[in-house]
Design a protein around this motif. Sequence first.
Motif, PDB file in Angstrom:
ATOM      1  N   THR A   1      -9.945 -11.964  37.712  1.00 51.95           N
ATOM      2  CA  THR A   1      -8.968 -11.057  38.299  1.00 51.95           C
ATOM      3  C   THR A   1      -8.212 -10.433  37.131  1.00 51.95           C
ATOM      4  N   ASP A   2      -7.099  -9.723  37.393  1.00 51.25           N
ATOM      5  CA  ASP A   2      -6.416  -9.100  36.256  1.00 51.25           C
ATOM      6  C   ASP A   2      -4.917  -9.359  36.195  1.00 51.25           C
TER       7      ASP A   2
ATOM      8  N   HIS B   1     -11.241  -7.446  35.687  1.00 55.24           N
ATOM      9  CA  HIS B   1     -11.815  -8.747  36.047  1.00 55.24           C
ATOM     10  C   HIS B   1     -11.950  -9.568  34.767  1.00 55.24           C
TER      11      HIS B   1
ATOM     12  N   THR C   1      -4.997 -16.747  40.150  1.00 53.84           N
ATOM     13  CA  THR C   1      -5.286 -15.394  40.607  1.00 53.84           C
ATOM     14  C   THR C   1      -4.083 -14.662  41.189  1.00 53.84           C
TER      15      THR C   1
ATOM     16  N   ASN D   1      -5.338  -5.224  45.559  1.00 54.14           N
ATOM     17  CA  ASN D   1      -5.349  -6.157  44.447  1.00 54.14           C
ATOM     18  C   ASN D   1      -6.788  -6.461  44.009  1.00 54.14           C
ATOM     19  N   SER D   2      -6.979  -6.668  42.729  1.00 51.29           N
ATOM     20  CA  SER D   2      -8.307  -6.954  42.183  1.00 51.29           C
ATOM     21  C   SER D   2      -8.755  -8.354  42.591  1.00 51.29           C
ATOM     22  N   MET D   3      -9.863  -8.438  43.332  1.00 50.98           N
ATOM     23  CA  MET D   3     -10.359  -9.735  43.804  1.00 50.98           C
ATOM     24  C   MET D   3     -11.127 -10.459  42.711  1.00 50.98           C
ATOM     25  N   SER D   4     -11.164 -11.776  42.786  1.00 48.63           N
ATOM     26  CA  SER D   4     -11.964 -12.567  41.866  1.00 48.63           C
ATOM     27  C   SER D   4     -13.449 -12.296  42.084  1.00 48.63           C
TER      28      SER D   4
END
Length: 396
Positions: free
Chosen positions: A94-95, A87, A307, A111-114
């Motif tokens: 996000t990443d 993050h 994102t 997926n990495s969420m905000s």
Amino acid sequence: MNRLRALAALGAAAAAFATLGATAQAALAELGPYVRGTYDYGQPKWAPAPLEPKGNPTTPAKVELGRRLFYDTRLSRNGTMSCASCHEQELAFTDGRTVSPGVTGQLTARNSMSLANAGYVPALTWSNPLLHTLEQQAMVPLVGQEPVELGLAGMDDEIRGRLAATPPYPALFRAAFPEADGQITLGTVARALAAFQRTIISMRSPYDRYRYEGDANAVSDAAIRGEALFFSERLECHHCHNGLHFADTVLHERNKLGEVAYHNTGLYNLDGQGAYPPESPGISEITGRPQDMGRFRAPSLRNVALTAPYMHDGSIATLDEVLDHYAAGGRTIASGPHAGVGSRNPLKSAFMSGFTLTPEERADLIAFLKSLTDESLLTDPRYADPWTAERSPPSP
């Protein structure tokens, strides 16, 4: 099979929770109902404040502690990762990856969420309706084992020792948790992380200045045309991406009952009956209901230009490709293990009817989405790594 996956997921969650120890379990069990606290989140005057669990009031000391913990690699099994590894502030927390590796190299399924505005969300992650608070959610990367992320399961004593031996943690824990005599536990760690994450608020985009603050020059004419398209019945975007955060799952001081929704957008149709890849089938993994296959929470579109990649599994690379997916009424994958015609998915949302766009309309819609970018979020010192200045050499 869906029911078996649901039971397995619940069993894994229970097993992970059992590793926390009695102190941490008690700390999270006493969160209580959501209430409006006294903390000044610094949101614009037109915006409501987030709510917080009654048992974990937000305080400046707790937020400062949580910010340090968020960026600290000591909160991983081998000292190589922190919460910020997945993050990143400059990417709207996000990443930039499709999915993310943990300390063992094992990849997440989603997926990495905000984390921007996460304090306004009453159901966390893409597809787990059981996670209602940031305190609970923090335990997933900390101690979860399927997949392993930070890898702290069974390391309560070691983590306590690491933090107790690191200034300024002992003093910060005492200031943040005087009612617990400054105890350093995974429970207080999770509470501090949650408090910090609630303060990450993003509501200062050009569109906010235009729509809520009356600055007619804040956005381009193209963005204004794109706004009209976005909220039209022809495109249907606003049915799932609406309100304060362009998302239909929300909770705040003006909406204390909250709203939670999950949707199937026809991203997959592996068998012609609506099947999604087994590693990420949506909330059906938890509910065991076949009709919940492929249903995920609609993410906020704030900062969406930052994102990428998109969708729950990061399988769409660009905003243009996202528009292609929705314009088609579902994605077609021509070959390979995920082949299928998403527009024919019998479980997809009724709002996924498809549409056509001229090149000019597409450009206008992209301009509108880009107007949701809050540049101030990316450099706001309140959310930045507090260890950086201490690691940097002094100026000559």
